[in-house]
Design an enzyme around this catalytic site. Structure first.
Site, mmCIF file in Angstrom:
data_model
loop_
_atom_site.group_PDB
_atom_site.id
_atom_site.type_symbol
_atom_site.label_atom_id
_atom_site.label_comp_id
_atom_site.label_asym_id
_atom_site.label_seq_id
_atom_site.Cartn_x
_atom_site.Cartn_y
_atom_site.Cartn_z
ATOM 1 N N LYS A 115 25.529 45.004 31.862
ATOM 2 C CA LYS A 115 26.280 46.249 32.065
ATOM 3 C C LYS A 115 27.706 46.092 31.566
ATOM 4 O O LYS A 115 28.514 45.387 32.158
ATOM 5 C CB LYS A 115 26.318 46.642 33.549
ATOM 6 N N GLY B 72 35.277 40.274 36.499
ATOM 7 C CA GLY B 72 36.059 41.478 36.786
ATOM 8 C C GLY B 72 37.081 41.176 37.864
ATOM 9 O O GLY B 72 37.482 40.030 38.060
ATOM 10 N N SER B 73 37.468 42.229 38.572
ATOM 11 C CA SER B 73 38.537 42.073 39.564
ATOM 12 C C SER B 73 38.027 41.322 40.795
ATOM 13 O O SER B 73 36.836 41.373 41.123
ATOM 14 C CB SER B 73 39.049 43.448 39.976
ATOM 15 N N THR B 74 38.947 40.673 41.485
ATOM 16 C CA THR B 74 38.588 39.938 42.698
ATOM 17 C C THR B 74 38.036 40.903 43.752
ATOM 18 O O THR B 74 37.063 40.593 44.445
ATOM 19 C CB THR B 74 39.820 39.167 43.215
ATOM 20 N N GLU C 55 33.703 35.414 37.905
ATOM 21 C CA GLU C 55 34.895 35.123 37.096
ATOM 22 C C GLU C 55 35.887 36.237 37.392
ATOM 23 O O GLU C 55 35.695 37.371 36.944
ATOM 24 C CB GLU C 55 34.545 35.101 35.594
ATOM 25 N N GLY D 64 34.540 41.693 42.883
ATOM 26 C CA GLY D 64 33.777 40.441 42.996
ATOM 27 C C GLY D 64 33.420 40.129 44.445
ATOM 28 O O GLY D 64 32.289 39.729 44.755
ATOM 29 N N CYS E 230 42.618 37.611 31.756
ATOM 30 C CA CYS E 230 42.589 36.968 33.075
ATOM 31 C C CYS E 230 43.368 35.653 33.063
ATOM 32 O O CYS E 230 43.826 35.204 34.101
ATOM 33 C CB CYS E 230 41.156 36.735 33.506
HETATM 34 P P1 NAD Z 1 36.468 45.740 37.571
HETATM 35 O O1 NAD Z 1 36.242 44.780 38.666
HETATM 36 O O2 NAD Z 1 37.022 47.074 37.895
HETATM 37 O O3 NAD Z 1 35.117 46.025 36.769
HETATM 38 C C1 NAD Z 1 34.369 44.995 36.185
HETATM 39 C C2 NAD Z 1 32.939 45.465 35.990
HETATM 40 O O4 NAD Z 1 32.354 45.673 37.283
HETATM 41 C C3 NAD Z 1 32.802 46.789 35.246
HETATM 42 O O5 NAD Z 1 31.672 46.745 34.410
HETATM 43 C C4 NAD Z 1 32.577 47.792 36.384
HETATM 44 O O6 NAD Z 1 31.863 48.933 35.978
HETATM 45 C C5 NAD Z 1 31.764 46.943 37.341
HETATM 46 N N1 NAD Z 1 31.781 47.410 38.742
HETATM 47 C C6 NAD Z 1 32.759 48.111 39.365
HETATM 48 N N2 NAD Z 1 32.396 48.355 40.653
HETATM 49 C C7 NAD Z 1 31.177 47.794 40.834
HETATM 50 C C8 NAD Z 1 30.277 47.708 41.944
HETATM 51 N N3 NAD Z 1 30.563 48.264 43.121
HETATM 52 N N4 NAD Z 1 29.115 47.048 41.778
HETATM 53 C C9 NAD Z 1 28.806 46.469 40.594
HETATM 54 N N5 NAD Z 1 29.610 46.536 39.509
HETATM 55 C C10 NAD Z 1 30.787 47.182 39.629
HETATM 56 O O7 NAD Z 1 37.388 44.970 36.503
HETATM 57 P P2 NAD Z 1 38.043 45.529 35.165
HETATM 58 O O8 NAD Z 1 39.184 46.402 35.533
HETATM 59 O O9 NAD Z 1 36.974 46.053 34.267
HETATM 60 O O10 NAD Z 1 38.577 44.164 34.498
HETATM 61 C C11 NAD Z 1 39.775 43.589 34.799
HETATM 62 C C12 NAD Z 1 39.611 42.431 35.779
HETATM 63 O O11 NAD Z 1 38.691 41.460 35.254
HETATM 64 C C13 NAD Z 1 40.897 41.658 35.980
HETATM 65 O O12 NAD Z 1 41.057 41.383 37.349
HETATM 66 C C14 NAD Z 1 40.676 40.363 35.210
HETATM 67 O O13 NAD Z 1 41.435 39.264 35.643
HETATM 68 C C15 NAD Z 1 39.222 40.155 35.418
HETATM 69 N N6 NAD Z 1 38.711 39.235 34.395
HETATM 70 C C16 NAD Z 1 38.358 37.943 34.758
HETATM 71 C C17 NAD Z 1 37.918 37.042 33.784
HETATM 72 C C18 NAD Z 1 37.536 35.622 34.136
HETATM 73 O O14 NAD Z 1 36.830 35.006 33.331
HETATM 74 N N7 NAD Z 1 37.952 35.096 35.259
HETATM 75 C C19 NAD Z 1 37.815 37.456 32.459
HETATM 76 C C20 NAD Z 1 38.181 38.767 32.149
HETATM 77 C C21 NAD Z 1 38.614 39.651 33.120
#
Ligand code: NAD
Length: 454
Positions: free
Chosen positions: A155, A208-210, A230, A213, A264
């Protein structure tokens, strides 16, 4: 019935595509097909699976320019970065094609018999990725998963799905079945959450975001479903007094402004030893003012726009609360532009030092000595990345060992090499991607005992 979402080019604010947002029922149907495909994909002879992955990598490589141009339009990445990202996808698939024929268990001597371990693919894997690096992050999950014999439902983020969709087509063109590698577009709440809750999805890789996560880990826990997470970061770039200041200052903008700070691993806290503060900052200011923020289609562009208007407002809100020391320049618009910005913060509890900004903003602080540098670097809930600049290698390793983070570099702003493990300490994540052992995250270990005394 599916809804559609308009996809916007962040450099021009123009709509460039419409993409389906799948419903929960459509997501479940895709998982049904993926589970059926697993029964045959797991049995594909290792040599054949490896050859399919190598053909997939070659197809990605030969479409590098097309993928890169698409990412420039969808995500505003500079063309130079986007070419590197598409190349990274091909490299990662190639690297894990080499794991297929090396996946093996062990034979362990035990009293009364023989003990054999088998590594078995877990089944359907759900991979959920963010918008900041749509191509490489997807491949860090799907390449080792496919190599291990799993099928994948991927996704992408709602706003940046285009390259993932094209990469899946490139897989299908070389003979990887559609249901072995499927991209499911749509919202996190509907598509993502259905993937996490459906018991036929046996493993989740989430980047994605903490905040999201933690939510995913909580709902996955109800099924004891394994997750790799991650998450966010708030990394430090530590400049010690004995560093080569020219090199440290020239590198520092790229450690935080790359991808417009939407990284990130961005070193969004710059810690400079007091005794070299003036000398370093003079050089750093020149470097920041020299960053070329321009149309990301240009080969000369070093930084493009932010991803969206709402994200730019969020970045601005941090800067509005702090004192700007100096900043670079950027186009006025259209596009979600924001200049590279350097701020000074006195209060160690200011949110600019605590929260992820995810934009081209770095906060500068000073430290007295090595011990205080480590203490300040660790003063964060996150622990993803960081750099140490010093001409004393022993000190570099000592400070790196003292910092609670998963990916550190000495005299470099580099964070990711696909040969080496990548992931975070503390609230930056759980588990590791990449490196030689990544396929293990997609395998169950089965142990079989054979009685030889019967
Ligand atoms: P986000 O957490 O908003 O979304 C990430 C993904 O999760 C998207 O595909 C979103 O549609 C999905 N998502 C959202 N809510 C969900 C739910 N309830 N259930 C399942 N999936 C859901 O993050 P973002 O704004 O897209 O990305 C930015 C964040 O990602 C930053 O915090 C960044 O640090 C982090 N990030 C981490 C790494 C790493 O390797 N540690 C790499 C890149 C980005």
């Amino acid at each position: 019935m599916s809804d559609v979402r308009e996809i916007i080019n962040p450099s021009t604010e123009e709509a460039i595509a419409e993409v389906k947002a799948l419903s929960a029922l459509e997501t479940e149907a895709a998982i049904t097909r993926s589970a059926a495909a697993f029964a045959s994909w797991r049995k594909v002879a290792p040599g054949t699976r490896a050859a399919l992955l190598r053909a997939f990598a070659a197809n990605v490589l030969s479409h590098n320019e097309e993928l890169a141009q698409l990412e420039v339009r969808n995500s505003g990445h500079t063309i130079g970065n986007a070419r590197w990202e598409a190349n990274n996808v091909a490299d990662v698939i190639n690297y894990y094609s080499g794991s297929v024929e090396r996946l093996s268990g062990r034979q362990i001597p035990v009293p009364g018999g023989i003990d054999i371990t088998f590594k078995e693919p877990v089944g359907v894997v759900g991979i959920i990725v963010p918008w900041n690096f749509p191509m490489p992050i997807a491949s860090w999950g799907f390449a080792p998963a496919l190599a291990a014999g799993c099928t994948v439902v991927l996704k992408p983020a709602e706003i940046t799905p285009l390259t993932a969709m094209r990469i899946a087509e490139l897989a299908h063109e070389v003979g990887i079945p559609q249901d072995v590698f499927a991209v499911l577009t749509g919202s996190g709440r509907v598509v993502g959450e259905t993937m996490v809750t459906d018991p036929r999805v046996k493993k989740i890789v989430f980047t994605g975001s903490t905040e999201v996560g933690v939510h995913i880990q909580t709902i996955a826990a109800a099924q004891v479903k394994p997750v790799t997470l991650e998450l966010g970061g708030k990394s430090a770039n530590v400049v010690l007094a004995d560093a080569d200041l020219d090199k440290a200052a020239a590198s520092a903008p790229y450690s935080v402004f790359d991808n417009a700070g939407q990284d990130c691993c961005a070193r969004s806290r710059l810690l400079v030893q007091e005794s070299v503060y003036d000398a370093f900052m003079e050089r750093f200011e020149d470097a920041v003012r020299g960053v070329r923020v321009e149309d990301p289609r240009l080969d000369s562009a070093e930084m493009g726009p932010l991803i969206s208007s709402s994200h730019r407002k969020s970045v601005e809100s941090f800067v509005d609360e702090s004192m700007v020391l100096f900043r670079g320049s950027c186009p006025t618009g259209p596009g979600y532009w924001y200049p590279p910005t350097v701020v000074e913060v006195v209060d160690p509890n200011h949110r600019i030092l605590k929260e992820e900004i995810f934009g081209p903003v770095v906060a500068v602080q000073t430290f007295r000595d090595e011990a205080q540098a480590i203490e300040m670097a660790n003063d964060s809930d996150y622990g993803l990345s960081g750099s140490i600049w010093t001409s004393n290698l022993g000190r570099g390793i000592r400070v790196a060992r003292g910092i609670e983070a998963g990916n550190l570099s000495v005299n470099s702003h580099s964070s990711v090499r696909y040969w080496t493990p990548f992931g975070g300490y503390k609230k930056s994540g759980l588990g590791r991607e990449l490196g030689p052992d990544a396929t293990d995250a997609f395998c169950e270990v089965k142990n079989v005992f054979i009685n030889t005394e019967i």
